[in-house]
Scaffold this motif. Structure first.
Motif, short mmCIF file in Angstrom:
data_model
loop_
_atom_site.label_atom_id
_atom_site.label_comp_id
_atom_site.label_asym_id
_atom_site.label_seq_id
_atom_site.Cartn_x
_atom_site.Cartn_y
_atom_site.Cartn_z
N LEU A 196 26.43 19.02 -25.10
CA LEU A 196 26.06 18.07 -24.05
C LEU A 196 25.38 18.78 -22.89
O LEU A 196 25.63 19.97 -22.65
CB LEU A 196 27.30 17.34 -23.54
CG LEU A 196 28.16 16.62 -24.59
CD1 LEU A 196 29.47 16.15 -23.96
CD2 LEU A 196 27.40 15.45 -25.17
N PRO A 197 24.54 18.08 -22.14
CA PRO A 197 23.94 18.70 -20.95
C PRO A 197 24.98 18.97 -19.87
O PRO A 197 25.79 18.09 -19.55
CB PRO A 197 22.91 17.66 -20.48
CG PRO A 197 23.38 16.37 -21.06
CD PRO A 197 24.07 16.70 -22.34
N ALA A 198 25.01 20.18 -19.34
CA ALA A 198 25.97 20.53 -18.29
C ALA A 198 25.60 19.84 -16.98
O ALA A 198 24.42 19.65 -16.67
CB ALA A 198 26.00 22.04 -18.10
N ASP A 199 26.62 19.48 -16.23
CA ASP A 199 26.41 18.84 -14.93
C ASP A 199 26.22 19.92 -13.87
O ASP A 199 26.60 21.08 -14.05
CB ASP A 199 27.62 17.98 -14.59
CG ASP A 199 27.31 16.94 -13.51
OD1 ASP A 199 26.15 16.86 -13.07
OD2 ASP A 199 28.24 16.22 -13.12
N GLN A 200 25.62 19.53 -12.77
CA GLN A 200 25.47 20.41 -11.62
C GLN A 200 26.22 19.79 -10.45
O GLN A 200 25.86 18.71 -9.98
CB GLN A 200 23.99 20.62 -11.27
CG GLN A 200 23.23 21.38 -12.35
CD GLN A 200 21.80 21.68 -11.94
OE1 GLN A 200 21.29 21.13 -10.96
NE2 GLN A 200 21.15 22.55 -12.68
N LEU A 201 27.27 20.47 -10.00
CA LEU A 201 28.13 19.94 -8.96
C LEU A 201 27.69 20.41 -7.58
O LEU A 201 27.23 21.53 -7.41
CB LEU A 201 29.58 20.39 -9.19
CG LEU A 201 30.25 19.91 -10.48
CD1 LEU A 201 31.60 20.58 -10.64
CD2 LEU A 201 30.40 18.40 -10.47
N LYS A 202 27.86 19.51 -6.61
CA LYS A 202 27.60 19.84 -5.21
C LYS A 202 28.81 19.41 -4.39
O LYS A 202 29.43 18.38 -4.67
CB LYS A 202 26.34 19.13 -4.72
CG LYS A 202 25.07 19.56 -5.44
CD LYS A 202 23.86 18.83 -4.89
CE LYS A 202 22.58 19.25 -5.60
NZ LYS A 202 21.39 18.52 -5.09
#
Length: 263
Positions: free
Chosen positions: A117-123
């Motif tokens: 799955l595509p990894a998320d980018q957290l902020k």
């Protein structure tokens, strides 16, 4: 009257009545979107997947009882299980084309189904910090937002077990859902997931949430292979790997029922 084959699969578990149940409808061709939503509402499960097997891949769409969503990990795993058991039995890898999340692959490794799955980018999330703490009754150590969800991190898994969120207030957050996570006593980390805004107060096991969780815990624990337990009433186990801009989430599955829908 036409019939649609339907399967119900418990994903991320090898115990019947554990993990996360998903319905999988196998279609010969596209059906009307409103009919898919009606079927999902009638099923009243967290997710219903509609799959059209084609040469070399399958198209897939995901519906909760209330709306279509971009990605669902447990319904993708359940769909791969159904294809491998009933439709394309000799395959050990399945490619799914989604409308909203691009191409997904699932590799079959003995009794494990590994999703890529595509990894998320957290902020970091500051604006909703106080609201989240009030809703959960506990102040998180950290709060982040990703593509669709908020993620609140705590330092003790017992906090997650005792948590009783205010679902009405949670549904008003600016997010699809809220992930809560903590270090695990018997696994690398533990988690729960709440999404009343899309008709799922608490999701039993949430594959898509691990696209946010795995990059965070991989960096936090300095390891790329991790095991996650979801602390819902049904429970589930996920075997994960951080692959950089992709996330691998693997689990087992078991069949609950198969039948036909008449429309």
């Amino acid at each position: 009257m036409e019939s649609i084959p339907i399967y119900q699969v418990d994903a991320f578990t090898d115990n019947l009545f554990g993990g996360n149940p998903a319905a999988v409808c196998i279609l010969e061709s596209e059906i009307d979107e409103s009919l898919m939503q009606q079927i999902a509402a009638e099923n009243n499960l967290a997710e219903t997947a509609f799959v059209i097997p084609q040469e070399g891949f399958a198209s897939i769409r995901y519906f909760t009882p209330l709306t279509e969503v971009a990605l669902c990990g447990h319904a993708t795993l359940a769909s791969a299980f159904v294809l491998s058991e009933f439709v394309q039995k000799r395959n050990n890898q399945f490619t799914f084309e989604t409308m909203l999340s691009g191409r997904l692959t699932v590799e079959v490794r003995s009794d494990l189904f590994a999703l890529n799955l595509p990894a998320d980018q957290l902020k970091p999330e500051k604006a909703q910090f106080v609201a989240v703490a009030d809703i959960l009754g506990h102040q998180p150590v950290e709060l982040f937002h990703g593509r669709t969800d908020l993620m609140a991190v705590f330092d003790d898994q017992q906090i997650l077990k005792e948590m009783e969120p205010d679902m009405k207030a949670l549904a008003r957050l600016n997010a699809r859902g809220l992930i809560v996570a903590a270090p695990g006593n018997e696994s690398d980390f533990v988690t729960r997931f709440f999404a009343p805004a899309i008709g799922v107060d608490e999701d039993p096991v949430t594959g898509s949430a691990h696209t946010s969780l795995v990059p965070y815990w991989s960096q936090k624990l300095n390891k790329t292979s991790l095991v996650s337990h979801q602390l819902s009433a049904r429970g589930g186990v996920l075997y994960c790997r951080d692959l950089g801009n992709r996330t691998e989430v693997a689990g087992k599955a078991t069949l609950y029922l198969k039948g036909e829908i008449f429309v």
